[in-house]
Design an enzyme around this catalytic site. Structure first.
Site, PDB file in Angstrom:
ATOM      1  N   ARG A 132       0.851  -1.187   0.000  1.00  0.00           N
ATOM      2  CA  ARG A 132       0.000   0.000   0.000  1.00  0.00           C
ATOM      3  C   ARG A 132       0.885   1.235   0.000  1.00  0.00           C
ATOM      4  O   ARG A 132       1.894   1.302   0.695  1.00  0.00           O
ATOM      5  CB  ARG A 132      -0.915   0.021   1.224  1.00  0.00           C
ATOM      6  CG  ARG A 132      -2.049  -1.000   1.184  1.00  0.00           C
ATOM      7  CD  ARG A 132      -3.082  -0.622   0.125  1.00  0.00           C
ATOM      8  NE  ARG A 132      -4.257  -1.481   0.146  1.00  0.00           N
ATOM      9  CZ  ARG A 132      -4.381  -2.598  -0.580  1.00  0.00           C
ATOM     10  NH1 ARG A 132      -3.372  -2.980  -1.363  1.00  0.00           N
ATOM     11  NH2 ARG A 132      -5.491  -3.307  -0.530  1.00  0.00           N
ATOM     12  N   HIS A 181      -0.051  -0.658  -9.938  1.00  0.00           N
ATOM     13  CA  HIS A 181      -0.754  -1.579  -9.034  1.00  0.00           C
ATOM     14  C   HIS A 181      -1.183  -2.856  -9.757  1.00  0.00           C
ATOM     15  O   HIS A 181      -2.350  -3.272  -9.701  1.00  0.00           O
ATOM     16  CB  HIS A 181      -1.969  -0.893  -8.399  1.00  0.00           C
ATOM     17  CG  HIS A 181      -2.343  -1.506  -7.072  1.00  0.00           C
ATOM     18  ND1 HIS A 181      -2.827  -0.767  -6.014  1.00  0.00           N
ATOM     19  CD2 HIS A 181      -2.310  -2.798  -6.627  1.00  0.00           C
ATOM     20  CE1 HIS A 181      -3.087  -1.574  -4.992  1.00  0.00           C
ATOM     21  NE2 HIS A 181      -2.781  -2.803  -5.339  1.00  0.00           N
ATOM     22  N   GLU A 200      -5.011   6.162  -5.405  1.00  0.00           N
ATOM     23  CA  GLU A 200      -5.100   5.504  -6.708  1.00  0.00           C
ATOM     24  C   GLU A 200      -6.537   5.523  -7.227  1.00  0.00           C
ATOM     25  O   GLU A 200      -7.459   5.279  -6.442  1.00  0.00           O
ATOM     26  CB  GLU A 200      -4.615   4.049  -6.600  1.00  0.00           C
ATOM     27  CG  GLU A 200      -3.190   3.925  -6.117  1.00  0.00           C
ATOM     28  CD  GLU A 200      -2.811   2.499  -5.761  1.00  0.00           C
ATOM     29  OE1 GLU A 200      -1.615   2.239  -5.576  1.00  0.00           O
ATOM     30  OE2 GLU A 200      -3.718   1.639  -5.660  1.00  0.00           O
TER      31      GLU A 200
END
Length: 325
Positions: A239, A292, A268
């Site tokens: 994260r 990601h 994000e």
């Protein structure tokens, strides 16, 4: 009610496009609604009458859940649940189940890829080849950028779940010494763990695999970066909020860190920008940023989808699994 005395469930998948896999329907009578994506202002209307909400990153806070009392289960289509108000769910008897173990191979592979790229200066050499440097070299190769092996180095891992252990296994296969870090500030050292500060000082590669919560937010800041070797590499596939992005950007710009490989940002998608997206940082040969996707191999996404429905079926049977609330 259904013929087996179980209630008819209404299942709402708030962001179907977050999984590129075959999502089979549960094996009990139900109503299924799915939406490609869901904006914050659409959540309340879409969850009206739902008993099961499926979310990946859509935020479900207590003040919203209080307005949809029909919701009895939140099925997280991910391992991380920092977008779900777990305290509210526990207080109000809402089951929350997450996904576990599905990325035990794909995330560690991504970590090792980033580590190899940075330790071996792949981006710098690729840029030189594109600029014609090899074509003009005096001999068959050139040594403009130092190459460091993983073999014989130390892998420091923060987080010892399935992902951290997976990284440890791959690192050992490369001939690395593996250190799992104890919690920051811990007074007691558990068996098999090394002190947090020791891991930061000794590791050649540090990989983060912690959940994001009040205890871990800002886990790596300026002080922690200063403890690391100047040639060390920091990898974050967990994260974005685990790392102080401003401190990281400063360390990279000032050449005080060997490199960083990140798959996550603090917000994000970064529609409003992010300091790690600055062109001068993205142009650095020792900084790699991916969007990601460490978790997103085809095999892993299918495993996630299968486990997601399994979690919902277990809840409908009255035997919830993978519970966080």
């Amino acid at each position: 009610m259904t013929h087996d005395n179980r209630p008819m469930h209404k299942i709402v998948f708030l962001e179907r496009d977050s999984i590129r896999a075959n999502v089979r329907r549960p094996d009990f009578p139900h109503v299924w609604e799915e939406y490609p994506l869901t904006a914050p202002e659409q959540v309340l209307e879409r969850l009206a009458g739902a008993t099961v909400a499926i979310t990946n990153k859509v935020v479900l806070r207590g003040e919203l859940l209080a307005r949809v009392p029909s919701v009895r289960m939140i099925a997280a289509a991910a391992t991380g649940t920092d977008n779900i108000d777990l305290a509210y769910c526990r207080e109000h008897g809402i089951v929350v189940s997450n996904i576990r173990g599905y990325a035990a191979h794909t995330v560690p592979e991504h970590v090792l890829m980033l580590a190899l790229m940075l330790r071996r200066n792949v981006l710098a050499y690729r840029r030189d080849v594109a600029a014609g440097r090899w074509q003009q070299a005096a001999m068959f190769c050139f040594f403009d950028h130092e190459i460091r092996d993983l073999f014989g180095g130390t892998m420091g891992i923060l987080g010892r779940g399935s992902l951290g252990q997976g990284v440890g296994r791959l690192a050992q296969a490369f001939g690395m010494r593996v250190l799992f870090a104890e919690h920051k500030g811990a007074q007691v050292l558990r068996e098999g763990y090394a002190p947090f500060e020791q891991v930061l000082r000794e590791a050649d590669v540090i990989s983060l695999h912690c959940p994001l919560n009040d205890r871990t937010r800002g886990l790596i800041g300026a002080a922690e970066l200063a403890l690391m070797k100047p040639e060390a590499v920091l990898i974050n596939t967990a994260r974005g909020g685990l790392v102080d992005e401003q401190a990281l950007a400063r360390a990279l710009r000032e050449g005080r860190l060997g490199g960083a490989g990140f798959d996550v940002l603090s917000k994000e998608p970064p529609r409003e920008g992010n300091l790690l997206l600055a062109p001068e940082l993205l142009d650095l040969p020792n900084f790699v940023l991916t969007p990601h996707v460490a978790w997103a191999s085809a095999r892993a996404m299918q495993a996630l989808a299968d486990q997601l429905i399994g979690n919902i079926e277990a809840f409908a049977r009255g035997e919830p699994v993978n519970r966080l609330a």
